[in-house]
Design a protein around this motif. Structure first.
Motif, PDB file in Angstrom:
ATOM      1  N   TYR A 193       5.863  -6.955   4.460  1.00 10.01           N
ATOM      2  CA  TYR A 193       5.276  -5.626   4.652  1.00 10.01           C
ATOM      3  C   TYR A 193       5.748  -4.709   3.522  1.00 10.01           C
ATOM      4  CZ  TYR A 193       3.725  -1.512   7.330  1.00 10.01           C
ATOM      5  OH  TYR A 193       3.090  -0.375   7.761  1.00 10.01           O
ATOM      6  N   GLY A 194       4.923  -4.579   2.492  1.00 15.43           N
ATOM      7  CA  GLY A 194       5.279  -3.786   1.320  1.00 15.43           C
ATOM      8  C   GLY A 194       4.660  -2.402   1.310  1.00 15.43           C
ATOM      9  N   ILE A 195       4.390  -1.862   2.493  1.00 14.57           N
ATOM     10  CA  ILE A 195       3.868  -0.498   2.577  1.00 14.57           C
ATOM     11  C   ILE A 195       5.034   0.459   2.329  1.00 14.57           C
ATOM     12  CG2 ILE A 195       2.688   1.201   4.037  1.00 14.57           C
ATOM     13  CD1 ILE A 195       0.932  -1.267   3.421  1.00 14.57           C
ATOM     14  N   LEU A 196       4.802   1.462   1.497  1.00  8.58           N
ATOM     15  CA  LEU A 196       5.863   2.404   1.153  1.00  8.58           C
ATOM     16  C   LEU A 196       6.366   3.146   2.385  1.00  8.58           C
ATOM     17  CD1 LEU A 196       4.661   1.804  -1.666  1.00  8.58           C
ATOM     18  CD2 LEU A 196       5.096   4.169  -2.242  1.00  8.58           C
ATOM     19  N   ASP A 197       7.684   3.364   2.434  1.00  9.56           N
ATOM     20  CA  ASP A 197       8.274   4.157   3.511  1.00  9.56           C
ATOM     21  C   ASP A 197       7.926   5.619   3.290  1.00  9.56           C
ATOM     22  OD1 ASP A 197       9.616   2.124   4.992  1.00  9.56           O
ATOM     23  OD2 ASP A 197      11.128   2.023   3.399  1.00  9.56           O
ATOM     24  N   LYS A 198       7.798   6.344   4.392  1.00  9.59           N
ATOM     25  CA  LYS A 198       7.415   7.752   4.323  1.00  9.59           C
ATOM     26  C   LYS A 198       8.499   8.616   4.941  1.00  9.59           C
ATOM     27  CE  LYS A 198       3.444  10.665   5.346  1.00  9.59           C
ATOM     28  NZ  LYS A 198       2.091  10.668   5.894  1.00  9.59           N
TER      29      LYS A 198
ATOM     30  N   GLY B 155       0.838  -1.187   0.000  1.00  6.05           N
ATOM     31  CA  GLY B 155       0.000   0.000   0.000  1.00  6.05           C
ATOM     32  C   GLY B 155       0.870   1.233   0.000  1.00  6.05           C
ATOM     33  N   ASP B 156       0.235   2.385  -0.194  1.00  3.57           N
ATOM     34  CA  ASP B 156       1.017   3.617  -0.172  1.00  3.57           C
ATOM     35  C   ASP B 156       1.382   3.991   1.265  1.00  3.57           C
ATOM     36  OD1 ASP B 156      -1.166   5.076   0.908  1.00  3.57           O
ATOM     37  OD2 ASP B 156      -1.896   5.587  -1.085  1.00  3.57           O
ATOM     38  N   SER B 157       2.178   5.013   1.395  1.00  7.03           N
ATOM     39  CA  SER B 157       2.736   5.360   2.715  1.00  7.03           C
ATOM     40  C   SER B 157       1.684   5.763   3.736  1.00  7.03           C
ATOM     41  CB  SER B 157       3.780   6.465   2.570  1.00  7.03           C
ATOM     42  OG  SER B 157       3.201   7.624   2.009  1.00  7.03           O
ATOM     43  N   ALA B 158       0.476   6.121   3.282  1.00  9.80           N
ATOM     44  CA  ALA B 158      -0.593   6.492   4.216  1.00  9.80           C
ATOM     45  C   ALA B 158      -0.975   5.328   5.133  1.00  9.80           C
ATOM     46  CB  ALA B 158      -1.816   6.976   3.452  1.00  9.80           C
ATOM     47  N   TYR B 159      -0.722   4.095   4.701  1.00 14.22           N
ATOM     48  CA  TYR B 159      -1.082   2.920   5.502  1.00 14.22           C
ATOM     49  C   TYR B 159       0.004   2.513   6.477  1.00 14.22           C
ATOM     50  CZ  TYR B 159      -5.136   2.369   2.572  1.00 14.22           C
ATOM     51  OH  TYR B 159      -6.328   2.585   1.943  1.00 14.22           O
ATOM     52  N   GLY B 160       1.150   3.147   6.406  1.00 11.60           N
ATOM     53  CA  GLY B 160       2.276   2.735   7.227  1.00 11.60           C
ATOM     54  C   GLY B 160       2.199   3.175   8.668  1.00 11.60           C
ATOM     55  N   ASN B 161       2.482   2.258   9.564  1.00 12.98           N
ATOM     56  CA  ASN B 161       2.707   2.594  10.965  1.00 12.98           C
ATOM     57  C   ASN B 161       3.519   1.468  11.595  1.00 12.98           C
ATOM     58  OD1 ASN B 161       0.977   0.693  12.520  1.00 12.98           O
ATOM     59  ND2 ASN B 161      -0.706   1.756  11.503  1.00 12.98           N
ATOM     60  N   LYS B 162       4.251   1.810  12.645  1.00  8.72           N
ATOM     61  CA  LYS B 162       5.183   0.858  13.269  1.00  8.72           C
ATOM     62  C   LYS B 162       4.485  -0.382  13.809  1.00  8.72           C
ATOM     63  CE  LYS B 162       9.020   3.848  14.560  1.00  8.72           C
ATOM     64  NZ  LYS B 162       9.777   4.433  15.658  1.00  8.72           N
ATOM     65  N   ALA B 163       3.324  -0.201  14.426  1.00 10.47           N
ATOM     66  CA  ALA B 163       2.617  -1.335  15.040  1.00 10.47           C
ATOM     67  C   ALA B 163       2.239  -2.375  13.985  1.00 10.47           C
ATOM     68  CB  ALA B 163       1.381  -0.854  15.781  1.00 10.47           C
ATOM     69  N   ASP B 164       1.695  -1.920  12.843  1.00 12.16           N
ATOM     70  CA  ASP B 164       1.309  -2.852  11.782  1.00 12.16           C
ATOM     71  C   ASP B 164       2.534  -3.515  11.160  1.00 12.16           C
ATOM     72  OD1 ASP B 164      -1.440  -2.571  12.027  1.00 12.16           O
ATOM     73  OD2 ASP B 164      -1.532  -0.898  10.610  1.00 12.16           O
ATOM     74  N   LYS B 165       3.633  -2.757  11.057  1.00  8.44           N
ATOM     75  CA  LYS B 165       4.875  -3.310  10.491  1.00  8.44           C
ATOM     76  C   LYS B 165       5.405  -4.432  11.390  1.00  8.44           C
ATOM     77  CE  LYS B 165       9.121  -1.742   8.306  1.00  8.44           C
ATOM     78  NZ  LYS B 165       9.895  -0.553   7.909  1.00  8.44           N
ATOM     79  N   GLN B 166       5.407  -4.181  12.698  1.00  6.48           N
ATOM     80  CA  GLN B 166       5.880  -5.185  13.649  1.00  6.48           C
ATOM     81  C   GLN B 166       4.971  -6.413  13.654  1.00  6.48           C
ATOM     82  OE1 GLN B 166       6.035  -2.774  17.172  1.00  6.48           O
ATOM     83  NE2 GLN B 166       8.148  -2.120  16.809  1.00  6.48           N
TER      84      GLN B 166
END
Length: 195
Positions: free
Chosen positions: A117-122, A97-108
């Motif tokens: 975890y293919g969410i774009l880095d922001k 997903g795009d960077s709007a979906y990124g957060n540390k909790a979901d990544k972990q």
């Protein structure tokens, strides 16, 4: 590379309301004396310094078939990252997903569950993206871009450009029908390629 089967692509699109934003005073008046002619469910959001009033349609698309597996519909206010969990089916081995979906909790959580975890880095004001992050974002974007196709289909083929109903429920029904139509046409295309 990055392509992993059984993954989801997530995204949202803004569906602007045909009504105009309401002042706080007018919204309070309408709570006391509702009008079926005025949309009180729509809300405001900003994207790249442009303000929008309406709703958001959110989808989780299968990476391989591009069929919509999950969807939700909200006012425009909730941030995309709040809806990620609702767009996943639970059997994914990857999510993009795009960077709007990124957060540390979901990544972990993804890493813990062995999900790519293919969410774009922001980038932030205090931290710019490294060259490696930029390169990885370009690779992820190529995969993630397929999630735009259902929205393009809805907007061009189904003429889904605005939320014309005056309630969230009625606008959600139209969005749901558009998701169903997308899946019917997409499945028909996929089946025709097998023959």
């Amino acid at each position: 590379g990055l392509f992993v089967k059984k993954g989801s692509l997530v995204d949202a699109t803004i569906v602007e309301s045909t009504t105009k934003p309401l002042s706080k005073k007018r919204r309070e008046e309408l709570e006391k004396t509702p009008s079926s002619q005025i949309d009180t469910d729509a809300d405001s959001t900003a994207k790249r310094d442009t303000k929008y009033f309406g709703y958001k349609g959110h989808i989780g698309v299968d990476m391989e078939s591009n069929l919509i597996r999950k969807k939700t519909f909200t006012s425009a206010r909730p941030h995309d990252s709040q809806l990620l969990g609702e767009l996943l089916s639970g059997d994914e081995k990857a999510v993009f997903g795009d960077s709007a979906y990124g957060n540390k909790a979901d990544k972990q959580k993804a890493r813990k569950n062995d999900v790519h975890y293919g969410i774009l880095d922001k980038a932030t004001r205090s931290r710019k993206l490294s060259n490696t992050q930029k390169k990885n974002n370009r690779k992820k974007s190529v995969i993630r871009a397929k999630v735009e196709h259902p929205f393009a289909f809805m907007k061009t083929k189904l003429n889904y450009k605005q939320a014309v109903a005056k309630t969230l429920l009625r606008n959600e029904l139209r969005f749901d029908m558009n998701c169903i139509l997308h899946n019917i046409f997409r499945a028909n295309y996929l089946l025709s390629k097998q023959n």
